[in-house]
Design a protein around this motif. Structure first.
Motif, short mmCIF file in Angstrom:
data_model
loop_
_atom_site.label_atom_id
_atom_site.label_comp_id
_atom_site.label_asym_id
_atom_site.label_seq_id
_atom_site.Cartn_x
_atom_site.Cartn_y
_atom_site.Cartn_z
N LEU A 217 4.17 5.33 -9.09
CA LEU A 217 4.35 4.08 -8.34
C LEU A 217 5.82 3.85 -8.00
O LEU A 217 6.16 2.96 -7.22
CB LEU A 217 3.82 2.88 -9.12
CG LEU A 217 2.32 2.87 -9.44
CD1 LEU A 217 1.90 1.55 -10.06
CD2 LEU A 217 1.47 3.16 -8.20
N HIS A 218 6.70 4.66 -8.57
CA HIS A 218 8.15 4.51 -8.33
C HIS A 218 8.67 5.83 -7.76
O HIS A 218 8.15 6.32 -6.76
CB HIS A 218 8.79 4.08 -9.66
CG HIS A 218 10.20 3.61 -9.60
ND1 HIS A 218 10.85 3.26 -8.45
CD2 HIS A 218 11.13 3.43 -10.61
CE1 HIS A 218 12.10 2.88 -8.73
NE2 HIS A 218 12.29 2.97 -10.04
N MET A 253 0.45 7.49 -0.95
CA MET A 253 1.78 7.58 -1.54
C MET A 253 2.87 7.49 -0.45
O MET A 253 2.71 8.05 0.63
CB MET A 253 1.92 8.91 -2.30
CG MET A 253 1.10 8.96 -3.56
SD MET A 253 1.74 7.80 -4.81
CE MET A 253 0.34 6.77 -5.07
N LYS A 301 -3.49 -1.04 7.32
CA LYS A 301 -3.16 -1.82 6.11
C LYS A 301 -1.89 -2.66 6.27
O LYS A 301 -1.49 -3.33 5.32
CB LYS A 301 -2.97 -0.88 4.90
CG LYS A 301 -4.18 -0.05 4.51
CD LYS A 301 -5.21 -0.84 3.72
CE LYS A 301 -4.75 -1.23 2.35
NZ LYS A 301 -5.80 -1.90 1.56
N VAL A 307 11.01 4.49 1.07
CA VAL A 307 12.02 5.56 1.01
C VAL A 307 11.42 6.92 0.63
O VAL A 307 11.95 7.97 0.99
CB VAL A 307 13.15 5.13 0.01
CG1 VAL A 307 12.66 5.18 -1.43
CG2 VAL A 307 14.41 5.93 0.19
N ASP A 308 10.31 6.89 -0.10
CA ASP A 308 9.74 8.15 -0.60
C ASP A 308 8.95 8.93 0.44
O ASP A 308 8.67 10.10 0.25
CB ASP A 308 8.81 7.86 -1.80
CG ASP A 308 9.59 7.52 -3.06
OD1 ASP A 308 10.66 8.11 -3.25
OD2 ASP A 308 9.14 6.65 -3.83
#
Ligand SMILES: CC(=O)SCCNC(=O)CCNC(=O)[C@H](O)C(C)(C)COP(=O)(O)OP(=O)(O)OC[C@H]1O[C@@H](n2cnc3c(N)ncnc32)[C@H](O)[C@@H]1OP(=O)(O)O
Ligand SMILES: O=C([O-])CC(=O)C(=O)O
Length: 372
Positions: A217-218, A253, A301, A307-308
């Motif tokens: 999640l991070h 993700m 959504k 950033v990922d």
């Protein structure tokens, strides 16, 4: 007492390091867009640690200190060689190595401001050497010694690959480091601050922060983005893959954010880098797939990329193994973690919130022989 789930919206500290206001990210008041276009990672490190941009001499001094402190103790390299190498995730290896590094720092428990600053330099300098050395050792290659004549971004790519990187790669990697350096009170930074607020040492704070960054999640999301792109395989498979995930209420993700609502200002820089790099390497399908995913997730959504998302295809094009994406995030974020740790020490108070109790009450103790 009423709990706020996930501490959403709770203001837990003051800080003069970075801010997110109305979806704008600044480091010490400098807009991330300006820094991404113009600053070297070392300038950003100086900015975060001193709250001002360095002049030429100050920057040169920091560069010299980082380069001179980049070697790591041989014991760490030997330790890596004892790991069940194909089972160990590089984030777990990094977390362990940073903790181990503390054992070889004679100043680890010296809490003076001067000693803490010296340790910050050593940790920032050594963290990229640790990641590069582990990446090579697990492939049966000899670690490459850091060079004192290369900047931080170039040195990492050189230690990873054993050859001098080209200018495009250095610039792209430097920009990625700048974009990931700090981000207000994200989960790993908060973890670092909670840890050192007990007056524990810097190595404990960074080890704890690495553990928090590892989760999907991070920071762990960037590796999962590349896993998703690889699973999808080709642009024509995007539509069905993403729609099925959304229909199953699975998270995509690299999308969504606790603080940003309109969008993560770092994502546009990484998107443009992804476009350029995939063109240069002839792997445009990763960019094409990524933009298609973005179109669907944003329209279905209203979740913009974080950033990922585009950093995954950027790192892939730089020839970096996919499970090193999160350790690379850690290399950059160490600068922010260290800034926050030093700020916490400057004005410390134990961080100890409360919990809203939801368990049973007024229970009567039953001796073990009478329990069913
Ligand atoms: C560097 C970083 O840490 S950036 C974040 C990296 N993490 C990711 O990319 C993982 C995917 N994203 C997420 O899991 C979330 O968006 C987070 C963790 C980043 C933020 O989460 P939160 O603010 O806690 O939002 P939360 O997880 O409660 O989601 C709220 C709603 O949006 C949905 N949602 C949030 N993110 C996503 C996503 N990526 N894909 C699909 N749906 C999502 C949730 O399912 C939930 O829907 P519901 O209300 O119908 O149950
Ligand atoms: O701020 C957050 O919650 C996560 C994030 O984007 C980061 O750490 O860069």
């Amino acid at each position: 007492m009423t709990a706020t789930r996930g501490l959403e919206g709770v203001v837990a500290t003051t800080s003069s390091i970075s801010s997110i206001i109305d979806d704008t990210l600044t480091y010490v008041g400098y807009n991330i867009d300006d820094l991404a276009q113009n600053a070297s990672f070392e300038e950003v490190v100086y900015l975060l640690w001193h709250r001002k941009l360095p002049n030429k001499e100050q920057l040169e001094e920091l560069r010299k200190q980082l380069a001179e402190n980049a070697s790591i103790p041989n014991e760490i390299l030997e330790h890596f060689k004892t790991y069940p190498i194909d089972k160990v995730h590089p984030m777990a290896a990094l977390r362990t190595a940073v903790s181990l590094l503390g054992l070889y720092d004679e100043e680890a428990d010296n809490m003076s401001d001067e000693a803490n600053y010296r340790k910050a330099i050593r940790l920032q300098a050594k963290i990229s050497t640790i990641v590069a050395a582990f990446a090579r050792i697990r492939k049966g290659l000899e670690p490459v010694q850091p060079r004192t004549d290369l900047g931080f971004a170039a040195n990492f790519l050189y230690m990873l690959k054993g050859e001098e990187p080209d200018q495009t790669s250095i610039e792209a990697f430097n920009k990625a480091l700048v974009l990931h350096a700090d981000h207000e009170l994200n989960a790993s930074t908060f973890t670092a601050r909670v840890c050192v607020a007990t007056l524990s040492d810097i190595y404990s704070g960074i080890t704890a922060a690495i553990g928090a960054l590892k989760g999907p999640l991070h920071g762990g999301a960037n590796e999962r983005v590349m896993r998703m792109l690889t699973e999808i395989g080709e642009p024509e498979n995007v539509e069905s893959y993403i729609r099925e995930k959304l229909a199953n209420k699975e998270k995509i993700m690299g999308f969504g954010h606790r603080v940003y609502r309109k969008g993560d200002p770092r994502a546009k820089h990484l998107k443009e880098m992804s476009r350029r790099l995939t063109e240069i390497t002839g792997e445009t399908k990763w960019y094409e797939m990524s933009t298609k995913i973005e179109e669907i997730v944003t329209s279905e959504k209203s979740l913009p990329p974080n950033v990922d998302f585009y950093s995954a295809s950027v790192y892939h094009c730089l020839g970096i193994d996919h499970d090193l994406f999160t350790p690379i995030f850690a290399i950059s974020r160490t600068s922010g973690w260290l800034a926050h740790i030093l700020e916490q020490y400057e004005n410390n108070r134990l961080i100890r919130p409360r919990a809203e109790y939801t368990g049973p009450e007024k229970q009567v103790f039953i001796p073990i022989e009478k329990r069913s």
